[in-house]
Structures are given as structure tokens and as C-alpha cells.
Design a protein around this motif. Structure first.
Motif, PDB file in Angstrom:
ATOM      1  N   SER A 176       0.471  -1.858  -3.753  1.00 31.99           N
ATOM      2  CA  SER A 176       0.025  -1.186  -2.532  1.00 31.99           C
ATOM      3  C   SER A 176      -1.028  -2.066  -1.883  1.00 31.99           C
ATOM      4  O   SER A 176      -1.471  -3.049  -2.472  1.00 31.99           O
ATOM      5  N   THR A 207      -5.193   0.392   4.319  1.00 30.69           N
ATOM      6  CA  THR A 207      -4.145   0.954   5.202  1.00 30.69           C
ATOM      7  C   THR A 207      -4.754   1.874   6.259  1.00 30.69           C
ATOM      8  O   THR A 207      -4.363   1.821   7.431  1.00 30.69           O
ATOM      9  N   GLU A 221      -0.422  -4.392   2.562  1.00 29.93           N
ATOM     10  CA  GLU A 221       0.313  -4.707   1.331  1.00 29.93           C
ATOM     11  C   GLU A 221       0.659  -6.201   1.290  1.00 29.93           C
ATOM     12  O   GLU A 221       0.651  -6.823   0.239  1.00 29.93           O
ATOM     13  N   PHE A 270       5.741  -0.289   0.427  1.00 29.66           N
ATOM     14  CA  PHE A 270       5.460   0.483   1.643  1.00 29.66           C
ATOM     15  C   PHE A 270       6.214   0.040   2.891  1.00 29.66           C
ATOM     16  O   PHE A 270       6.260   0.757   3.860  1.00 29.66           O
ATOM     17  N   ARG A 301       3.439   7.604   4.084  1.00 33.09           N
ATOM     18  CA  ARG A 301       2.183   7.288   3.396  1.00 33.09           C
ATOM     19  C   ARG A 301       2.387   7.458   1.888  1.00 33.09           C
ATOM     20  O   ARG A 301       3.059   8.384   1.445  1.00 33.09           O
ATOM     21  N   GLY A 302       1.803   6.555   1.140  1.00 29.92           N
ATOM     22  CA  GLY A 302       1.989   6.593  -0.321  1.00 29.92           C
ATOM     23  C   GLY A 302       3.341   6.041  -0.734  1.00 29.92           C
ATOM     24  O   GLY A 302       3.750   6.142  -1.889  1.00 29.92           O
ATOM     25  N   GLY A 303       4.052   5.428   0.214  1.00 30.56           N
ATOM     26  CA  GLY A 303       5.433   5.018  -0.021  1.00 30.56           C
ATOM     27  C   GLY A 303       5.612   3.801  -0.907  1.00 30.56           C
ATOM     28  O   GLY A 303       6.750   3.444  -1.230  1.00 30.56           O
ATOM     29  N   GLY A 304       4.515   3.183  -1.323  1.00 33.51           N
ATOM     30  CA  GLY A 304       4.653   2.077  -2.272  1.00 33.51           C
ATOM     31  C   GLY A 304       5.351   2.559  -3.545  1.00 33.51           C
ATOM     32  O   GLY A 304       6.088   1.797  -4.192  1.00 33.51           O
TER      33      GLY A 304
HETATM   34  N1  ASP Z   1      -0.795   1.703   1.525  1.00 33.34           N
HETATM   35  C1  ASP Z   1       0.037   2.802   1.851  1.00 33.34           C
HETATM   36  C2  ASP Z   1      -0.799   4.069   1.976  1.00 33.34           C
HETATM   37  O1  ASP Z   1      -2.019   4.023   1.845  1.00 33.34           O
HETATM   38  C3  ASP Z   1       1.186   2.968   0.900  1.00 33.34           C
HETATM   39  C4  ASP Z   1       0.823   3.129  -0.549  1.00 33.34           C
HETATM   40  O2  ASP Z   1      -0.328   2.982  -0.917  1.00 33.34           O
HETATM   41  O3  ASP Z   1       1.719   3.436  -1.340  1.00 33.34           O
HETATM   42  O4  ASP Z   1      -0.240   5.091   2.232  1.00 33.34           O
END
Ligand code: ASP
Length: 460
Positions: A41, A54, A120, A175, A189-192
Motif C-alpha cells: 500500500s 493516499t 503506492e 490499489f 479505498r483499502g483496495g491494496g
Molecule cells: N492506499 C489506499 C488507501 O489508503 C489503498 C490501500 O491502502 O489499500 O485506501
């Protein structure tokens, strides 16, 4: 000859937040030669109150959009990368590359998605050099259709091609990916977590490791239950039930690619790599003694709309007419306990905040019920466990405990697969009910195991 084991290791933002975290990642990767494929990420929070790269990049886009100077934002993003590179004595020309990025951002040469993806991208460039692995850009692997959905077939093809060119361990940024015309697209979001899962699937990995800042899932919220037991193993179905109700460590969508391919996923803690973590797989081992429940979780903020049928009218179509009103208002009906002549549509209060009166008026007009009653301030609590299935006495025990602590149960449902007992209580009773349920299945804080039940069937 045995095939080598393949592991995909994905490290979340907090695991790559600074040089110290990079060192931990390296120690983890070097501790197991199977960790050949790493996904990262963007650098995340270093301490509470810190910003994620991000988030800062989203802010850069907003500033550029409103023609407001983003110099100080770009400086603080750059500083994050420069200090990692300097501390670890990396030769990647981050100063030069970042300066070029800054120039192009200000000249509005990049799309907003591209700008955000650089979190990323630069993190992965630095990590690749630090680990001595090849950098593989996600635009060359993760493929999107033009409509923004993932194109798994093309991802697979592109990955095979990359594997031929690289033939060795690599680091890929999570991501993001690209459409066929090369346009960068972002996952949620959080897609890593999803990128790692896709990579594990396309590589046919034996294990997908998701490294984060907690040692897996806990069987209850530690803010409610003291020292809840960590969950050693959980099935995908159980995880779905628990995360729907609020337990969030992993992006929900991340389970689908590995699940379909039968690849187990393990949540591990970068800051405590020796902790066993939580293994998520299709089936947990059978035969072994296991905790009677996997977890208990829940949340407040539900409203139940009780709808009673007028007995003089026909039964057929009554529910459909009422439910179609919710559909028209784009309100998801989350649970639906039913009686002979009535049912309740349980919805999230936030979803009907502005529309509840119109919904009721439309149901009255279209389904002509005998009565509609709205019950607000409900909490839903899920007691989840594959070992609950087919076990007599479990729900009796649960409800007995709630009775002992004086919690009145407003609603009960159970999924057809019998891995979830769902109850509705008043919000004021929420925490007391969660604690009572946990206590019902534990002995001095440790969840009772199935093998301990056999000699004392009267207990459950
Ligand atoms: N950097 C991105 C986020 O903060 C994806 C991730 O961290 O998975 O949402």
C-alpha cells in the motif's frame, strides 16, 4: 519433485509507514524464501493523528481542482519518501522523480487517479530496491474494463507475460491498475488488499498473507469485552458475517479472488510477526477441537419497520408490494424476521433518515397493510460460528444468559446455514448483551471448545 511453495505477501500502509517499518518488512520477507511476490500500500500513518499518503494525495487533487496552492501538501508527501530513502540509503532517484511529479501535478498533466496512485507507486519503488526485488508496475498487470470493473482474464494474461520477462521475485504497488488504453484506474479505498488477492489468484499461490498492524481478528470488540480471544481460524462465510456486522481488518472484496481459487488467506501483524494471526479458508479443519463460537459482533443504528397484513386481503404478493417500496427508495433491507401475518423490514437508520415518512406512506398506499409500526434505536448482534451448526441447546443457552442479565430480545433470526444467530436488542442494551453472549460461551474469558462440551451436554 515438490513444487516450490508460492506466497503473496501484501503489506498495508502502516507496515510501510517509515524506514523502521520497511526494516520489519524486509526481516519478514527474508525469513521465508516462499515470499517472492510482495504487494504494498502507500505509506500510511506513522502515529495516531498522522496522515496517510493516499489521503494527502486526494487533498492535492482537491487543491488543484480549486486552484489552491498544494505546495505544502506535496512537500510533506515528498518528505515521507525522502526520509525513507535517506534512512535506508536507497539509490532510487526519488528526489528527481518526485520533483518531476510535482511539476506535472501543478501543470495539471495527470488525471486525479494517476495522482493518487503515486502513493503506492513510489512506496513500491523504494521497497523493491530495499528488498532487492524487481519493481513491477500495476498498470502492466492489473487490468480494468472501460467501465471500471476488474478484468481478471486480461490481468491473468498480462501477469503471465510479466512473469516471463521478470522471472524472479517482484514488488507490485497495490490499489491501482489500468484500462486497455493505459488510463490508471483505482480500486476502492483499502483496495491494496484486493490487488494482493488478485495476484495470489493469478499466480496460483499456496497462501495469501495480508500483513497489517493487528494480529488477525478478535472474537469480540476489545472495547466491549476484556481481552477477547484471538480467532485462529475462520471460514470465508463466517468472516463475511462478522465483517458485515462491523469487524473490519480486511477489505471485504479481497476475499473473492482467493476464495474462488481455494487459496487460504492469513492476517498477520508486521509488528508482531511471531503471533499466529488468523487463517481464513473455505473450510476449517474438521475433527479438531475448536471454539464453540468464532466471534460475536454487532452494531447500533438499525430501525425495524413492522408491517402487519390485513387478514381480509390475500397473502400472495403482500411482502413483494411492501419490499418493492424499499427498493424504489434504494434502501437495502438488511434482515427480515417474519410472523404469520406480519414481518419486519430491518434497515440501517441512516439509509431512511430522510425518507421514512414517504416510505411508510407508499407502503400504506401500495400494500394496504393493517398496521405499520416503526421501532427505532435497535442494535443487531451476530453470534457467529461454524460449530453452532446442528448443536442442540446453543441458542437456549444464549437466550438464557441474556435473560439472566435482563436484556430483552426484540428480534431473532438465523441464517439457513446455521452459522449465525442474529438478535435485535435496544441500543441501550447493546454492550451488556455482547458481553453476556461472550460470557455464555466462555470460561474465564477463554471460549469453550467443542471437545469440552461432549462430557457435559447439559451445559449447551
Ligand atoms: N492506499 C489506499 C488507501 O489508503 C489503498 C490501500 O491502502 O489499500 O485506501
Amino acid at each position: 519433485m515438490d513444487c516450490p511453495v508460492i506466497k503473496v505477501a501484501k503489506f498495508g500502509g502502516s507496515s510501510v509507514a517509515d524506514a523502521q517499518q520497511f526494516r520489519k518488512v524486509k526481516a519478514i520477507v527474508e525469513a521465508d524464501p516462499a515470499r517472492q511476490f510482495v504487494v504494498v500500500s502507500a505509506s500510511g500513518r506513522r502515529y495516531s493523528g498522522d496522515s496517510k499518503v493516499t489521503d494527502l494525495l486526494y487533498l492535492v487533487n482537491a487543491h488543484v481542482n480549486y486552484h489552491v496552492s498544494c505546495d505544502s501538501l506535496l512537500d510533506s508527501i515528498g518528505e515521507r519518501f525522502f526520509s525513507i530513502a535517506a534512512d535506508l540509503k536507497l539509490s532510487y532517484p526519488i528526489g528527481q522523480r518526485f520533483a518531476e511529479f510535482v511539476r506535472a501535478v501543478k501543470a495539471r498533466e495527470y488525471s486525479p487517479e494517476f495522482v493518487v496512485s503515486r502513493g503506492e507507486y513510489f512506496t513500491a519503488q523504494l521497497m523493491a530496491e530495499y528488498l532487492g526485488y524487481t519493481f513491477v508496475d500495476a498498470v502492466d498487470v492489473v487490468a480494468f474494463h472501460q467501465d471500471g470493473t476488474l478484468d481478471l482474464d486480461r490481468t491473468n494474461e498480462q501477469l503471465q507475460q510479466v512473469m516471463q520477462e521478470v522471472s524472479g521475485p517482484f514488488v507490485m504497488p497495490g490499489f491501482y491498475g489500468a484500462t486497455r488504453d493505459g488510463r490508471v484506474r483505482l480500486l476502492d479505498r483499502g483496495g491494496g488488499d484486493i490487488s494482493g488477492s488478485i495476484l495470489a489468484r493469478c499466480l496460483g499461490a499456496d497462501l495469501y498473507e495480508n500483513w497489517t498492524d493487528v494480529s488477525g481478528f478478535l472474537s469480540a470488540d476489545p472495547r466491549i469485552v476484556d481481552n477477547p480471544q484471538p480467532i485462529a481460524r475462520i471460514t470465508y462465510d463466517e468472516l463475511r458475517e462478522l465483517s458485515y456486522m462491523g469487524a473490519s481488518v480486511l477489505h471485504e472484496e479481497a476475499i473473492f479472488p482467493v476464495r474462488e481459487a481455494g487459496i487460504p488467506l492469513v492476517i498477520k501483524n508486521t509488528n508482531a510477526p511471531g503471533d499466529p494471526g488468523t487463517v481464513i479458508s473455505e473450510h476449517a479443519k474438521s475433527g479438531d477441537s475448536e471454539p464453540i463460537i468464532t466471534g460475536v459482533t454487532g452494531r447500533c443504528g438499525f430501525t425495524a419497520i413492522h408491517i402487519a397484513r390485513d387478514r381480509s386481503t390475500g397473502k400472495i404478493g403482500f411482502m413483494r408490494k411492501a419490499l418493492s417500496v424499499f427498493e424504489r427508495y434504494h434502501v437495502s433491507v438488511e434482515h427480515m424476521p417474519t410472523g404469520v401475518d406480519s414481518f419486519a423490514a430491518v434497515v440501517q437508520t441512516a439509509d431512511v433518515k430522510d425518507t421514512i415518512y414517504s416510505i411508510i406512506a407508499d407502503i400504506k398506499a401500495e400494500a394496504q397493510p393493517a398496521e405499520i409500526k416503526v421501532v427505532e434505536n435497535l442494535a443487531m448482534i451476530a453470534t457467529v460460528g461454524r460449530n453452532l451448526r446442528g448443536r442442540a441447546g446453543v441458542s437456549g443457552h444464549l437466550f438464557g444468559m441474556l435473560g439472566n442479565v435482563g436484556v430483552s430480545v426484540r428480534m431473532i433470526t438465523q441464517g439457513c446455514d446455521e452459522i449465525n444467530i442474529l438478535i435485535g436488542v435496544e441500543e441501550k442494551d447493546f454492550e451488556r448483551a455482547v458481553r453476556a453472549i461472550y460470557d455464555a460461551f466462555s470460561d474465564h474469558g477463554r471460549i469453550v471448545e467443542t471437545s469440552e462440551l461432549e462430557p457435559m451436554p447439559q451445559r449447551f
